[in-house]
Design a protein around this motif. Structure first.
Motif, PDB file in Angstrom:
ATOM      1  N   LEU A   1       0.842  -1.210   0.000  1.00 10.41           N
ATOM      2  CA  LEU A   1       0.000   0.000   0.000  1.00 10.41           C
ATOM      3  C   LEU A   1       0.877   1.260   0.000  1.00 10.41           C
ATOM      4  O   LEU A   1       0.592   2.225  -0.709  1.00 10.41           O
ATOM      5  N   ARG A   2       1.953   1.229   0.788  1.00 11.93           N
ATOM      6  CA  ARG A   2       2.838   2.393   0.862  1.00 11.93           C
ATOM      7  C   ARG A   2       3.472   2.667  -0.497  1.00 11.93           C
ATOM      8  O   ARG A   2       3.524   3.824  -0.953  1.00 11.93           O
ATOM      9  N   ALA A   3       3.957   1.617  -1.171  1.00 15.78           N
ATOM     10  CA  ALA A   3       4.607   1.808  -2.463  1.00 15.78           C
ATOM     11  C   ALA A   3       3.635   2.364  -3.494  1.00 15.78           C
ATOM     12  O   ALA A   3       3.975   3.276  -4.263  1.00 15.78           O
ATOM     13  N   ARG A   4       2.422   1.822  -3.540  1.00 11.61           N
ATOM     14  CA  ARG A   4       1.426   2.309  -4.512  1.00 11.61           C
ATOM     15  C   ARG A   4       1.070   3.769  -4.246  1.00 11.61           C
ATOM     16  O   ARG A   4       0.954   4.578  -5.168  1.00 11.61           O
ATOM     17  N   ALA A   5       0.864   4.108  -2.979  1.00  6.33           N
ATOM     18  CA  ALA A   5       0.461   5.479  -2.649  1.00  6.33           C
ATOM     19  C   ALA A   5       1.580   6.471  -2.965  1.00  6.33           C
ATOM     20  O   ALA A   5       1.329   7.558  -3.494  1.00  6.33           O
ATOM     21  N   ILE A   6       2.830   6.122  -2.648  1.00  4.30           N
ATOM     22  CA  ILE A   6       3.958   7.020  -2.931  1.00  4.30           C
ATOM     23  C   ILE A   6       4.092   7.243  -4.435  1.00  4.30           C
ATOM     24  O   ILE A   6       4.230   8.375  -4.906  1.00  4.30           O
TER      25      ILE A   6
END
Length: 386
Positions: free
Chosen positions: A167-172
């Motif tokens: 989730l963090r990678a997609r959002a960044i």
């Protein structure tokens, strides 16, 4: 007039990169090629660069354009299907190095990234990625509120193992593309977005061949609209196979699901529907229903099986015997009972019935089956009114 001979000026020594990191800018073309050949021979490189000096040279030149040293380039720039990609952490670092303010808040179910541009602090882009967004994008499903994603050998995939990191990678990546795309220099996707299987740090493990375009679902975005390709519509193969009218149509639907890379558990669910459709009698569907119920099948799938069973006739009695109308009535009553139990999400129907009447469903008369069905429907109706 005195003629003064001027000696040729000595070449200025090459300036070392801060920290002593290697860079192509301090090598001649021949030196750069020899260096890439040597580097490609080491087993420490990612698979995409190992024994591929031309790919190493291309990546290093790309990294030089970004101002990256060799080690940073090789470990954070990956070529997936001919396109350069950056890790989410590299995107984050470049955004912050450019002076943009980035704030991240994440947990196992969502990640929110806020970016304020250095040249316009009043412009804040906000991107939220949740597990629901991941399900919509076809990256995983939810089982008991947790992400579920398996490969063709039923091994957990990154979205099941590392939901917070995914989730963090997609959002960044989404937020940097929206707020400050100039820091990406054309490498606008992460490896996972282009189909690579990655680890918790976002490093590619291997590349999954996919025929569809990268699916970039737009999460909740405030004040900005991402420039991402439209999401490809995903087929509901379960609904299609339930509605299919003949064997050939069902076979074509299952073949399409298999070619799309549907996981094993999904193909098993499709095959159960196929078996129910192709069963000739209600007794055959009943046995399938019982087996699935004992195996813990979900209520939605059991309801589909029960609905298909309600369309099947009972097995024909021997020609010399008179068809017993009480048995036919019991079969019809049982079909109605099982459908009502599935609609009411009532687990362990057979056990509940046997506790109430002291005999199995398949031995009960129609009157008892109808009475139990009416109790279920009345309780469901009462619950729905509350």
């Amino acid at each position: 007039m005195t003629v003064q001979t001027i000696a040729p000026r000595a070449a200025a020594p090459a300036q070392a990169v801060p920290g002593g990191a290697l860079s192509l800018s301090h090598m001649s073309p021949h030196e750069a090629w020899l260096f890439c050949e040597s580097l490609a021979a080491t087993p420490l490189l990612p698979d995409a660069y190992r024994k591929q000096p031309a790919s190493v040279l291309w990546a290093m030149e790309y990294g030089r354009a970004l101002g990256l040293d060799v080690v940073t380039t090789i470990t954070t720039i990956h070529v997936i299907k001919g396109k350069p990609t950056q890790s989410a952490d590299l995107m984050l670092g470049r955004a912050r190095s450019a002076g943009h303010r980035v704030r991240i808040k994440s947990d196992r179910e969502q990640c929110i990234v806020r970016i304020q541009r250095a040249d316009d602090p009043d412009d804040e882009s906000v991107v939220e990625w949740t597990l629901d967004d991941a399900v919509t994008a076809g990256l995983c499903t939810l089982q008991d509120g947790r992400p579920y994603s398996r490969d063709d050998k039923n091994r957990p995939q990154p979205w099941e193992r590392f939901p917070r990191a995914m989730l963090r990678a997609r959002a960044i990546a989404e937020a940097v593309r929206i707020a400050c795309p100039e820091v990406l220099h054309g490498a606008i996707y992460t490896p996972e977005e282009l189909g690579a299987v990655v680890d918790q740090e976002g490093q590619p493990v291997h590349v999954v061949e996919r025929t569809d375009a990268p699916q970039m679902t737009t999460a909740t975005v405030v004040q900005s609209t991402p420039n991402t390709p439209p999401q490809q519509e995903r087929r509901d193969y379960l609904a299609e196979v339930v509605a299919a009218v003949d064997v050939e149509e069902r076979a074509a639907i299952m073949a399409a699901a298999r070619e799309s890379g549907a996981p094993d558990h999904y193909m098993t669910a499709l095959d159960n529907i196929r078996q129910a459709h192709e069963a000739e009698t209600v007794e055959a569907v009943r046995e399938l229903y019982k087996a699935l119920e004992a195996n813990g099948e979900n209520a939605e799938q059991l309801a589909r099986i029960a609905h298909i069973g309600s369309t099947k006739p009972a097995a024909k009695a021997p020609e010399q015997a008179t068809p017993p109308s009480p048995e036919a009535a019991a079969v019809e009553a049982e079909n109605a009972l099982r459908l009502a139990a599935s609609n009411a999400n009532l687990p362990n129907l057979d056990d509940a019935f046997e506790r109430a009447y002291g005999l199995p469903i398949d031995q009960a008369p129609a009157a008892q089956l109808d009475a139990f069905r009416q109790q279920i429907e009345a309780a469901a109706a009462k619950g729905g009114q509350q």
